[in-house]
Structure formats: structure tokens, C-alpha cells
Design an enzyme around this catalytic site. Sequence first.
Site, PDB file in Angstrom:
ATOM      1  N   ASN A 180      31.049  40.382  -8.441  1.00  0.00           N
ATOM      2  CA  ASN A 180      29.406  40.767  -9.627  1.00  0.00           C
ATOM      3  C   ASN A 180      28.308  40.708  -8.727  1.00  0.00           C
ATOM      4  O   ASN A 180      28.412  39.499  -8.137  1.00  0.00           O
ATOM      5  CB  ASN A 180      29.225  40.592 -11.013  1.00  0.00           C
ATOM      6  CG  ASN A 180      28.182  40.806 -11.137  1.00  0.00           C
ATOM      7  OD1 ASN A 180      27.257  41.870 -10.464  1.00  0.00           O
ATOM      8  ND2 ASN A 180      27.738  41.225 -12.570  1.00  0.00           N
ATOM      9  N   ARG A 188      30.912  45.734 -10.226  1.00  0.00           N
ATOM     10  CA  ARG A 188      30.311  46.091 -11.036  1.00  0.00           C
ATOM     11  C   ARG A 188      28.982  46.808  -9.865  1.00  0.00           C
ATOM     12  O   ARG A 188      28.590  46.055  -9.305  1.00  0.00           O
ATOM     13  CB  ARG A 188      28.895  44.907 -11.457  1.00  0.00           C
ATOM     14  CG  ARG A 188      28.539  45.321 -12.774  1.00  0.00           C
ATOM     15  CD  ARG A 188      27.866  44.774 -13.247  1.00  0.00           C
ATOM     16  NE  ARG A 188      26.585  45.037 -13.812  1.00  0.00           N
ATOM     17  CZ  ARG A 188      25.996  43.950 -14.177  1.00  0.00           C
ATOM     18  NH1 ARG A 188      24.674  42.988 -14.073  1.00  0.00           N
ATOM     19  NH2 ARG A 188      24.284  45.060 -15.411  1.00  0.00           N
ATOM     20  N   ARG A 238      11.490  41.667 -19.995  1.00  0.00           N
ATOM     21  CA  ARG A 238      10.884  42.757 -19.731  1.00  0.00           C
ATOM     22  C   ARG A 238      10.232  43.385 -20.657  1.00  0.00           C
ATOM     23  O   ARG A 238      10.633  43.384 -22.077  1.00  0.00           O
ATOM     24  CB  ARG A 238      11.906  43.923 -19.804  1.00  0.00           C
ATOM     25  CG  ARG A 238      12.654  44.153 -18.302  1.00  0.00           C
ATOM     26  CD  ARG A 238      13.076  44.833 -18.093  1.00  0.00           C
ATOM     27  NE  ARG A 238      14.437  44.910 -17.063  1.00  0.00           N
ATOM     28  CZ  ARG A 238      15.708  44.996 -16.881  1.00  0.00           C
ATOM     29  NH1 ARG A 238      16.699  44.141 -18.587  1.00  0.00           N
ATOM     30  NH2 ARG A 238      16.594  44.112 -15.933  1.00  0.00           N
ATOM     31  N   HIS A 295      24.268  47.983 -19.444  1.00  0.00           N
ATOM     32  CA  HIS A 295      24.720  47.908 -19.849  1.00  0.00           C
ATOM     33  C   HIS A 295      26.342  48.585 -20.701  1.00  0.00           C
ATOM     34  O   HIS A 295      27.105  48.221 -21.426  1.00  0.00           O
ATOM     35  CB  HIS A 295      24.387  47.920 -20.935  1.00  0.00           C
ATOM     36  CG  HIS A 295      23.085  46.409 -20.581  1.00  0.00           C
ATOM     37  ND1 HIS A 295      22.356  46.115 -21.796  1.00  0.00           N
ATOM     38  CD2 HIS A 295      23.362  45.097 -19.763  1.00  0.00           C
ATOM     39  CE1 HIS A 295      21.538  45.384 -21.165  1.00  0.00           C
ATOM     40  NE2 HIS A 295      21.927  44.474 -19.670  1.00  0.00           N
ATOM     41  N   GLU A 314      32.414  41.586 -19.909  1.00  0.00           N
ATOM     42  CA  GLU A 314      32.703  42.670 -18.835  1.00  0.00           C
ATOM     43  C   GLU A 314      33.010  42.861 -17.587  1.00  0.00           C
ATOM     44  O   GLU A 314      33.881  43.654 -16.793  1.00  0.00           O
ATOM     45  CB  GLU A 314      31.175  42.430 -18.105  1.00  0.00           C
ATOM     46  CG  GLU A 314      30.434  43.423 -19.274  1.00  0.00           C
ATOM     47  CD  GLU A 314      28.322  42.921 -18.865  1.00  0.00           C
ATOM     48  OE1 GLU A 314      27.966  44.093 -18.192  1.00  0.00           O
ATOM     49  OE2 GLU A 314      28.066  42.136 -19.415  1.00  0.00           O
TER      50      GLU A 314
END
Length: 400
Positions: A7, A92, A242, A181, A387
Site C-alpha cells: 500500500n 492497493r 472531511r 473503501h 483490507e
Amino acid sequence: MVILVINAGSSSVKFTCFDMAAGNKVLASGLVERIGIEGTSMKFTNHKGDEVKGEVDVKNPRDAVKLISERLLDAKHGVLAKLDEIKAIGHRVVHGGEKIQDPIIVTSQVKDVIRECFSMSPLHNPHNLNGIEACEEVLPGVPNVGVFDTAFHATMPPKAFLYGLPYSFYTENSVRRYGFHGTSHAYVSKAAAALDGRPLQDLRIVTCHLGNGGSVAAVKGGKCQDTSMGLTPLEGLVMGTRSGDVDPAVVLYVMKLKGLSVEQTDNLLNKQSGILGLAGIGSSDLRDVEAAQDKGNEQCRQALEVYAYRVRKYIGAYAAALGGLDIVVFTAGVGENSATMRASVVAGLDDLGIKLDQAKNAVRSPEPRVVSADDSRVKIHVVPTNEELAIAEFTKVLVS
Ligand code: AMP
């Protein structure tokens, strides 16, 4: 079969090395961080629990991948005898646009698509591609597989992915909802079906990935029908920093009011808003905000209420979108760890058949678990996301 998962971010390369033949055992994991900045360091942990930490001389992702491969072979703490034990590398990648709808073996055409999506994912895609190219150089001949955050959402119908803008913005400029996601939503929806004992095919699931970033997905029969993030990860929930959903006119209004540039506005909405902006204690970490609330900070209490209410609204909206609901799943940093936030999100939903068992909810565990009351029509699950393992599994399937 040994699979390395990479990643690659703006200043870090995270890795996990799996032995899939040994029950998906993690042989080693870690990261190189602060790449290109002063104080570059590496952390390497192997399956025996040995941990090696320290400053390293790494200037770019290529050096990072080289160092990772050297550590994997290290005589003292390494876990491999030869690098050719690595049969594939799973990466990823954040944005695959409309062209990439599944995990895929990386070719020059796939790299072109990752480049085409730079403008929609400027903070991730360029670094994800750097990670792939670093692996191509350091580990030549080993297949690279791209696992895209957007791919799981490719099954959304147009009614869910189109915005109410002139249609040409979609056809000419690819402006639409993509969602993110996806690897996590895919993993936890599958794991929830396994925990429930019913086939995924028969289930309507709302997955709530609540981490520093957050998104909710509506999943029917294992396929995504809608999700809260949009063209970019800014839409939807109130997140760590955010804003999530705001009236689009708010953006225009504050730009004019404060004389903000596009870059400043981008920074405001992505980096200074959400929990950080609402709670006003200089932290986006929910643990800090919950602790301040417990000491009586009213603004923090209100920020947490806004956060929970937004998730609750999406659960309700997606129950309607799915025509009913069987399971609500909580995952990621907040979803897995904050019993208080889970309780807040589902508070008052008993009449919709969503009823929490407070005692079960309070138990901390790293295992997937049911936290709904026995008489709750809709099950509530907490499923730790993984993940890296999901990427390794997709990679294994593709190269087998
Ligand atoms: P993630 O992005 O999934 O790694 O989630 C990171 C976020 O999870 C942190 O910023 C925290 O806000 C949150 N988090 C982690 N542990 C806890 C906890 N025990 N209670 C509340 N929030 C937590």
C-alpha cells in the site's frame, strides 16, 4: 503461496507478506514512513513477534521496496529463503474510474487507466502507481495485481451513481459517483454473511466503514447498490477532517465570503472540517473528542451527535434503497472500537427493527461478533476489516 501486499502512499510504503498455503498466515508486516522527508524510518515485524525499528536511508518508493525485500530475506529476522518464493504482489490502488471493475493483473494498459484517474485521485493514484513501478523494478517477473477501492462499487446502477448535473458532465467528463473503501465493504459484507450463517446472495446489508475516513454502502446479494462517497472521498459522512455532505451552494458562498481560492477551499473541506472542525479541540481523533465530551465539553458532545446522526440517516436511506434490511455492519477504527459511537448511531431505531444489546456492544474483541439483541429483526455486527488480507485473497485468485 507467498503473496506480498503493498500500500504505497504519499510518504509511506506499507507491506504485509502472507503465506496463503499456511491458512493466510502473516509472515511479516510493517512500513517505511517519512520517505523523502527527514527522519525516514522502517518498522518490520515478523510472525515470531520480533520487531525491528529504526532510521533508514530511503529516498523513494523503489528504495523502500528494495529495503522491504532485503528485510524479508534477512538472516536473523527474515521470513523467506529466496525472493522467488513471492508468487505475486497485490497493490492497493484507489481509483480505477469506470474502466476497472474488478481486481486485475497490472499491464501497461492498466497503468494507463491508473494515470487517467490521477486528476480524480491526485493524493493517491500517483503514489499507488509509483509502488507498482517500484515492484516491477525490484522484483522483475513477479506479477503485480491492482485491487481498486472503487471496483466493488462498479455494480451501482445509474440511478445511484448519476448526479443531477447536465448529462454531458458524465458522458464527456466522467463526473459520477464512484465510491471508495470498496475492498473493506466487500470484505466485511462477506464476513458478516459468514457470521450470520445465511448466504450472502440472500442478504441486504448496510456496511458502515467508520475510520478516519468514513463511508456507508448498501449491499444486496453481495453487490453494491449505493455508497456515500462520490466522485471523490469527500461526499457523505462527517469524517475525521472531511466535511461530508454539504449544500453545494455553501462551497460557493464561503469562497466568495472569505475570498478563498480553489486550493484553499479544497483544504478547508478535506483537511479542516469534519470532527476536527466541529469539535474545536484541535484533534480529529474520536478518542480525544469522546474524552473531552466525558469531561463535559458541550461542543464535542454536539460534534459526536452530528457524526452519529449522519451515519444513522444513511442507514435509513439505504434500508429504503434496498427495500429492507437484514444486517448493519460496523467496521474500521471507530466502528470496531467505539461502543459509544455504535450505540449513538443506532439509538432510537428499535421501531425499525434495529435493536442493540448494550452488554454485547460493550465487549471489546478483535473477532467478528453480533451486538444486536436476540429479538432484533435486523442483526448488528462488528466485523474487523482486513483490507490487506482481502487484497491478498483477490491476488491469489487472479494468479492461481
Ligand atoms: P482507521 O482510519 O480505520 O485506522 O481509523 C482511525 C480512527 O479510528 C482514529 O482516528 C480514531 O478516531 C478512531 N479510533 C481508533 N480507536 C478508537 C477507540 N478506541 N475509540 C474511538 N475511536 C477510535
